[in-house]
Every structure is written in C-alpha cells, then in structure tokens.
Scaffold this motif. Structure first.
Motif, mmCIF file in Angstrom:
data_model
loop_
_atom_site.group_PDB
_atom_site.id
_atom_site.type_symbol
_atom_site.label_atom_id
_atom_site.label_comp_id
_atom_site.label_asym_id
_atom_site.label_seq_id
_atom_site.Cartn_x
_atom_site.Cartn_y
_atom_site.Cartn_z
ATOM 1 N N LEU A 74 0.870 -1.138 -0.028
ATOM 2 C CA LEU A 74 -0.128 -0.095 0.114
ATOM 3 C C LEU A 74 0.689 1.247 0.100
ATOM 4 C CD1 LEU A 74 -2.947 1.269 0.193
ATOM 5 C CD2 LEU A 74 -2.598 1.138 2.396
ATOM 6 N N TYR A 98 -6.133 -0.241 -5.396
ATOM 7 C CA TYR A 98 -6.489 -0.019 -4.189
ATOM 8 C C TYR A 98 -7.608 -0.828 -3.581
ATOM 9 C CZ TYR A 98 -3.289 3.773 -4.099
ATOM 10 O OH TYR A 98 -2.016 4.560 -4.081
ATOM 11 N N HIS A 102 -6.514 -2.865 0.166
ATOM 12 C CA HIS A 102 -7.181 -2.576 1.374
ATOM 13 C C HIS A 102 -7.952 -3.867 1.480
ATOM 14 C CE1 HIS A 102 -6.387 1.832 1.945
ATOM 15 N NE2 HIS A 102 -6.668 2.170 0.784
ATOM 16 N N LEU A 105 -5.319 -5.915 3.533
ATOM 17 C CA LEU A 105 -4.926 -5.191 5.002
ATOM 18 C C LEU A 105 -6.187 -5.522 5.795
ATOM 19 C CD1 LEU A 105 -3.307 -1.909 3.712
ATOM 20 C CD2 LEU A 105 -2.309 -3.611 5.231
ATOM 21 N N ALA A 106 -7.427 -5.322 5.647
ATOM 22 C CA ALA A 106 -8.634 -5.526 6.166
ATOM 23 C C ALA A 106 -8.629 -7.140 6.713
ATOM 24 C CB ALA A 106 -9.810 -5.274 5.466
ATOM 25 N N ASP A 120 -11.599 -0.147 9.060
ATOM 26 C CA ASP A 120 -11.294 0.683 8.323
ATOM 27 C C ASP A 120 -10.545 0.616 7.052
ATOM 28 O OD1 ASP A 120 -11.553 2.499 10.505
ATOM 29 O OD2 ASP A 120 -9.716 2.537 11.129
ATOM 30 N N HIS A 121 -10.186 -0.424 6.824
ATOM 31 C CA HIS A 121 -9.757 -0.840 5.518
ATOM 32 C C HIS A 121 -10.595 -1.594 4.595
ATOM 33 C CE1 HIS A 121 -5.420 0.155 5.602
ATOM 34 N NE2 HIS A 121 -5.369 0.028 6.980
ATOM 35 N N ALA A 124 -12.301 1.315 3.318
ATOM 36 C CA ALA A 124 -11.598 1.786 2.185
ATOM 37 C C ALA A 124 -11.660 0.793 0.845
ATOM 38 C CB ALA A 124 -10.161 1.956 2.541
ATOM 39 N N ALA A 125 -11.712 -0.352 0.922
ATOM 40 C CA ALA A 125 -11.886 -1.265 0.071
ATOM 41 C C ALA A 125 -13.212 -0.955 -0.795
ATOM 42 C CB ALA A 125 -11.662 -2.718 0.433
ATOM 43 N N HIS A 128 -13.048 2.239 -2.786
ATOM 44 C CA HIS A 128 -12.312 1.836 -4.153
ATOM 45 C C HIS A 128 -12.757 1.161 -5.102
ATOM 46 C CE1 HIS A 128 -9.199 4.778 -3.030
ATOM 47 N NE2 HIS A 128 -9.054 4.232 -1.779
#
Length: 168
Positions: A74, A98, A102, A105-106, A120-121, A124-125, A128
C-alpha cells in the motif's frame, strides 16, 4: 489486452516467481521474491515494490507477516503514478489496485483481532471498489470485500477458504 512494448525484466521475474509459488512451492517463491526485493531496494521502482510486496504477502500463512508486506504494498502504491502503470500495461490503472490492497489489509487485521483497523480498511476497499474492472477479477475482489466485511461483523478471526495463500 494491450501490453507495453517495453520489456520489464523485474515484472517478468515477479510474475514467474508468483506462478511458481502458486504451483505448490511457496517457500522457494518467498526466497526468490525476497531476493528480488533486495535487488529492487526500498527506494526502487514503486510499481515493482507494490507488485512484489502484494504477492509476497500472499505467500505467508501468518497474518502478521502478511500484514507487514501488505503495508509495504500500500505504501508503494501511493508512489506509483498512472503514467508508470500505463507504461507497464495500457489496460491497468493505479486506482484499480486499491480495492485489493485494502482488502488484504482488512483481512490481515481481522485475522489478528484488530477489528477497528480491519473495518477502516474494508471501508476503504468498498470506497475504491468502483475502480475495479468488470469481469471475473473485479467480481472476485468485490465478493471477497463482502466476505471480509461479514467476518469483521462476526468478529471471526479464522482464515478465509477463498483467501490467497490458503494452501500455504
């Protein structure tokens, strides 16, 4: 698909090692990708760093080890320009990276029990996700985002059967 006319030996090497890792030898693939990482260096081409770190993370069954590489991916993506992505492959766009970055990461944060960071991730995913292409790849990532989001709500820390590297 239109591919750049300029060969990129580093991207070719990464792709070859990833294919080997997926064919059943993740330990050898990890070693080869780590050697490539040393050659690229932390200040090397961000597209190379992003791609390598993203795929290397998938070769670790341990969520903490995978997380470290997904963070590197990232971070490198933030330095990749649209022009650089287009030089590599005319059909790619950095914005399309992205959702998957994300998502990974999530999923790692979720597996580690850090549900706020995971939320949060996954958020974000989802933000995007409109940048994903239509077709099987985009469908797979969108489904995985929903799967991880549901697992976060349930506070489920188990590894997903559909996650990359689950056979590692």
């Amino acid at each position: 698909m239109t591919v750049s006319a300029d060969p990129d030996p580093t991207m070719d090497a990464i792709a070859q090692v990833v294919a080997e890792g997926r064919s059943g030898n993740p330990e050898a693939a990890r070693k080869q990708l780590l050697a490539l990482w040393s050659e690229i260096g932390v200040l090397g081409d961000p597209l190379h760093r992003c791609t390598l770190a993203h795929y290397l993370a998938d070769l670790y069954a341990d969520a903490a080890q995978a997380l470290a590489w997904d963070i590197r991916a990232l971070d490198a993506a933030a330095a990749v320009t649209e022009q650089r992505v287009q030089e590599h492959h005319a059909d790619l766009h950095i914005a399309g990276f992205y959702p998957s970055l994300h998502l990974n990461l999530a999923d790692n944060f979720r597996r580690l029990g850090s549900f706020d960071a995971a939320t949060d991730h996954v958020t974000a995913a989802r933000k995007h996700a409109p940048n994903l292409p239509d077709g099987p790849y985009g469908d797979t990532i969108r489904a995985a985002i929903d799967e991880v989001g549901d697992a976060i709500v349930r506070k489920d820390r188990t590894q997903r059967a559909s996650a990359p590297g689950t056979s590692v």
